[in-house]
Write a protein that holds these residues in place. Structure first.
Motif, short mmCIF file in Angstrom:
data_model
loop_
_atom_site.label_atom_id
_atom_site.label_comp_id
_atom_site.label_asym_id
_atom_site.label_seq_id
_atom_site.Cartn_x
_atom_site.Cartn_y
_atom_site.Cartn_z
N ASP A 19 0.85 -1.19 0.00
CA ASP A 19 0.00 0.00 0.00
C ASP A 19 0.89 1.25 0.00
N VAL A 20 0.27 2.40 -0.19
CA VAL A 20 1.00 3.67 -0.24
C VAL A 20 1.73 3.89 1.08
N LEU A 25 1.68 8.50 6.85
CA LEU A 25 0.77 7.36 6.86
C LEU A 25 1.42 6.22 7.62
N VAL A 26 0.75 5.73 8.66
CA VAL A 26 1.34 4.73 9.54
C VAL A 26 0.68 3.38 9.32
N ASN A 310 -8.65 6.02 6.20
CA ASN A 310 -9.23 7.32 6.56
C ASN A 310 -8.39 8.50 6.09
N ALA A 311 -7.22 8.22 5.54
CA ALA A 311 -6.31 9.29 5.15
C ALA A 311 -6.54 9.71 3.70
N PRO A 318 -1.16 8.49 -9.27
CA PRO A 318 0.00 8.27 -10.17
C PRO A 318 0.37 6.80 -10.33
N ARG A 319 0.19 6.00 -9.30
CA ARG A 319 0.46 4.57 -9.42
C ARG A 319 -0.52 3.92 -10.40
N LEU A 320 -1.77 4.35 -10.34
CA LEU A 320 -2.78 3.80 -11.26
C LEU A 320 -2.54 4.28 -12.69
N PHE A 321 -2.10 5.54 -12.84
CA PHE A 321 -1.75 6.03 -14.18
C PHE A 321 -0.63 5.17 -14.78
#
Length: 372
Positions: A19-20, A25-26, A310-311, A318-321
């Motif tokens: 995941d990102v 982001l934790v 929730n973030a 950009p990953r999907l692009f």
């Protein structure tokens, strides 16, 4: 060692990958520890729902190897992150199994714990699956960060359990407790609605539910301008509205509808059946387009998400692009709808190719990018 003590040892080593991952982001937070503390004694068999990246399951297995865990994680990236974290920590997963949100997950369970979902629909479905199939003496402990919790969550649990209470807050987190299930309460899932002849079927955690979200609705106003394609992909398909609409408009097309969410793909499968296009649309649960071959599509249709849990993040699109660029044949097109303030066009130009604006309103922009 208790699960809480194990959490204290391992939480700093947990990652979100695939995941990102960004600095803000934790992979775990104090709500995970509070859930473990609030659960009390861990039985030999436990059901866990919504463990984001494995903090709950891995803490339990580190403290009590061999505990049987039945697990449901909606995003496939959560499943993969848990497996990656277990490998890096040397934790054996042979007694952990993943399940759909059904009786195989909760049947006969005496303890069910997990993170509260974002939406009330998701919580209602989770509570119903537990109440319908778990043991009469089941204890339920669901926690989260207080800033994301509402009194309506208590009401959603009360629809399926006679006893619901909120535990004491700690570290800006809180756990809700539910006992004495009421099997068969509430309306069944999935649910459906019809929008201008298009039937949408949705499970509780599917984005927008049975509504047609405004971005998708705007993209579909240009359906008659989209190029005909033999092989098309609805990337991040949600309940499958875009794939179903395109398939109905283009009987010659074969489509893949892809999403990382189990709720989304299960919903999309039913949406295709409801619209009579299931034989031409293959629904897959995937991290982006990881399972699709290079240069295999003529057209990709995308309404990219901007939430990770929730973030809010702009790292997903950009990953999907890039995925779309990889699977498109030369000359193939990516049609995207996006919130205009996000200004994605330079990224689309750089990652995919020449990009033209198809339409724009007060909130959204639709573009078409040609793979060079």
């Amino acid at each position: 060692m208790t699960p809480e003590a194990a959490y204290d040892e391992i939480h700093g080593r947990l990652r979100r990958w695939p995941d990102v991952e960004t600095h803000d982001l934790v992979a775990a937070d104090r709500s995970d520890r509070l859930i473990l503390t609030s659960a009390g004694e861990i039985a030999e068999d436990i059901t866990i729902i919504g463990d984001r990246y494995g903090a709950l399951a891995l803490s339990i297995l580190a403290a009590a190897p061999g505990t049987r865990i039945r697990m449901h994680q909606d995003p496939i990236t959560g499943e993969r992150a848990l497996a990656n974290n277990a490998a890096s920590l040397g934790i054996d997963l042979s007694t952990l199994s993943w399940h759909g949100l059904d009786a195989s997950l909760t049947g006969g369970a005496h303890l069910a714990i997990g993170q509260l979902p974002r939406g009330l629909g998701a919580l209602d479905e989770i509570a119903g699956v537990i109440a319908d199939h778990a043991a009469p003496a089941v204890r339920v402990v669901l926690g989260g960060r207080q800033k994301h919790m509402t009194p309506s969550m208590n009401d959603a649990l009360r629809a399926h359990f006679r006893e619901v209470r909120a535990g004491r807050g700690a570290g800006k987190s809180r756990a809700l407790h539910a006992e004495v299930p009421v099997p068969g309460a509430g309306d069944p899932w999935p649910r459906r609605a019809v929008h201008d002849g298009l039937t949408l079927v949705a499970h509780g955690a599917a984005f927008a539910g049975t509504d047609l979200d405004v971005g998708t609705r705007f993209l579909l106003t240009f359906l008659d301008r989209m190029p005909p394609a033999r092989a098309a992909i609805d990337l991040g398909c949600g309940t499958g509205a875009i794939a179903a609409a395109y398939a109905r408009a283009h009987p010659e097309a074969r489509l893949v509808a892809s999403d990382r969410s189990a709720a989304a793909t299960t919903s999309a499968e039913q949406t295709m059946i409801a619209n009579g296009v299931a034989e031409r649309v293959r629904v897959v649960r995937d991290d982006g387009l990881g399972s699709q071959p290079d240069g295999s599509a003529d057209l990709v249709l995308l309404n990219p998400p901007f939430h990770s849990g929730n973030a809010v993040t702009d790292e997903i699109a950009p990953r999907l692009f890039a995925d779309a660029a990889r699977v498109l044949r030369p000359g193939g097109e990516l049609w995207t709808v996006w919130n205009s303030h996000l200004r994605y066009r330079p990224q689309l130009e750089r990652i995919v190719g020449t990009t033209r604006q198809i339409g724009r309103n007060a909130s959204f922009t639709v573009t078409a990018s040609v793979r060079g």
